[in-house]
Design a protein around this motif. Structure first.
Motif, short mmCIF file in Angstrom:
data_model
loop_
_atom_site.label_atom_id
_atom_site.label_comp_id
_atom_site.label_asym_id
_atom_site.label_seq_id
_atom_site.Cartn_x
_atom_site.Cartn_y
_atom_site.Cartn_z
N GLN A 1 2.84 5.86 -10.14
CA GLN A 1 2.92 4.46 -9.71
C GLN A 1 4.28 4.17 -9.10
O GLN A 1 5.31 4.56 -9.65
N LYS B 1 0.91 9.22 -1.11
CA LYS B 1 0.76 9.13 -2.56
C LYS B 1 1.24 10.43 -3.20
O LYS B 1 1.22 11.49 -2.57
N TYR C 1 -5.73 2.13 -8.18
CA TYR C 1 -5.35 2.13 -6.77
C TYR C 1 -6.61 2.46 -6.01
O TYR C 1 -7.29 3.45 -6.30
N GLU D 1 0.84 -1.18 0.00
CA GLU D 1 0.00 0.00 0.00
C GLU D 1 0.88 1.24 0.00
O GLU D 1 2.05 1.21 0.36
N TYR E 1 -3.10 -1.69 -4.80
CA TYR E 1 -3.17 -1.69 -6.25
C TYR E 1 -4.15 -2.77 -6.67
O TYR E 1 -4.31 -3.79 -6.00
#
Length: 263
Positions: free
Chosen positions: A45, A36, A207, A32, A222
């Motif tokens: 990614q 982000k 995601y 995880e 993902y």
């Protein structure tokens, strides 16, 4: 719940996609993202090394994945136990060394708030420093632990959509009487999700986060959109979870965040 007639049509689609180089879905070992990063409208990614908050509460990101999105050419060399990284694009030249707070921006010495790090074969750089060195504004969305880099200089909202989510098992009654395979012929596993192909194209990388269930990775994961369902229409998503049909009834209907990743 999840129902679909699978068979010759599924096999044909599977062979077609596999011939085009489609990869199997992510499994539970896909980490995880605690933090982000989004560049303009695209979530970055991180397939094998994830961003994290260091002891100074600075966001550290694997350098290659972010800098490539920002148009940098990346070179590095090992110097003893440290890694020297050189970044160049048509605007700036940046040099930094893992474990050191000092760096160079266009041949000018500067000091970072925290140092770059070298972990498990990856160099991590403080995102705030990279943003400042590149003259790219960054904003923080606390609700999603999301740093947004505005490469184009415009303001961008978090690039996710809210979906209603249910869960399904490998029980034949939830798979059109067939075995534990998705629409594309892949074995069902953590990371398999069923979608409405008119909303999310089959084969899309995603995601997802915001769910609450012990059978799924905590925080987010993902996923691949490789399955469909008769009841999965519009902004609804069905998540495969190992377990009995009865045990998954506790999942109910949940609102989740879905990020669509570029293939």
């Amino acid at each position: 719940m999840h129902t679909i007639t699978k068979g010759l049509t599924s096999l044909a689609v599977s062979l077609t996609v596999l011939a085009g180089g489609f990869l199997s879905p992510f499994t539970a070992n896909a980490a995880e993202m605690d933090v982000k990063v989004q560049v303009n409208d695209e979530l970055v990614q991180f397939p094998d090394a994830q961003p994290f908050l260091d002891d100074n509460h600075a966001t550290q990101v694997p350098i290659r994945f972010v800098t490539e999105k920002l148009g940098y050419d990346v070179k590095w060399q090992k110097e003893g136990d440290e890694i020297k990284v050189m970044l160049n694009n048509n605007k700036h030249s940046i040099t930094l060394v893992s474990g050191q707070k000092e760096a160079e921006i266009d041949s000018n010495r500067v000091e970072m708030d925290t140092h770059a790090e070298f972990q498990n074969g990856r160099v991590y750089v403080p995102l705030r420093f990279l943003s400042k060195a590149s003259d790219i504004p960054v904003q923080w969305d606390a609700s999603s632990k999301l740093a947004i880099l505005s490469k184009d200089g415009n303001k961008h909202a978090p690039d996710y959509e809210l979906f209603q989510s249910t869960a399904y098992s490998a029980d034949p009654s939830e798979n059109g009487g067939y075995g534990a395979f998705d629409y594309m012929g892949n074995p069902l596993g953590i990371g398999t999700v069923a979608v409405d192909p008119t909303v999310i194209p089959l084969g899309s990388k995603l995601y997802i986060e915001g769910y609450n269930f012990n059978g799924l990775p905590a925080g987010g994961m993902y996923a691949y959109a490789t399955d469909t369902g008769g009841a999965i229409k519009g902004k609804r998503l069905d998540i495969f979870i190992p377990g009995s049909k009865k045990s998954l009834q506790k999942f109910g209907i949940q609102t989740i965040k879905v990020y669509k990743l570029s293939n």
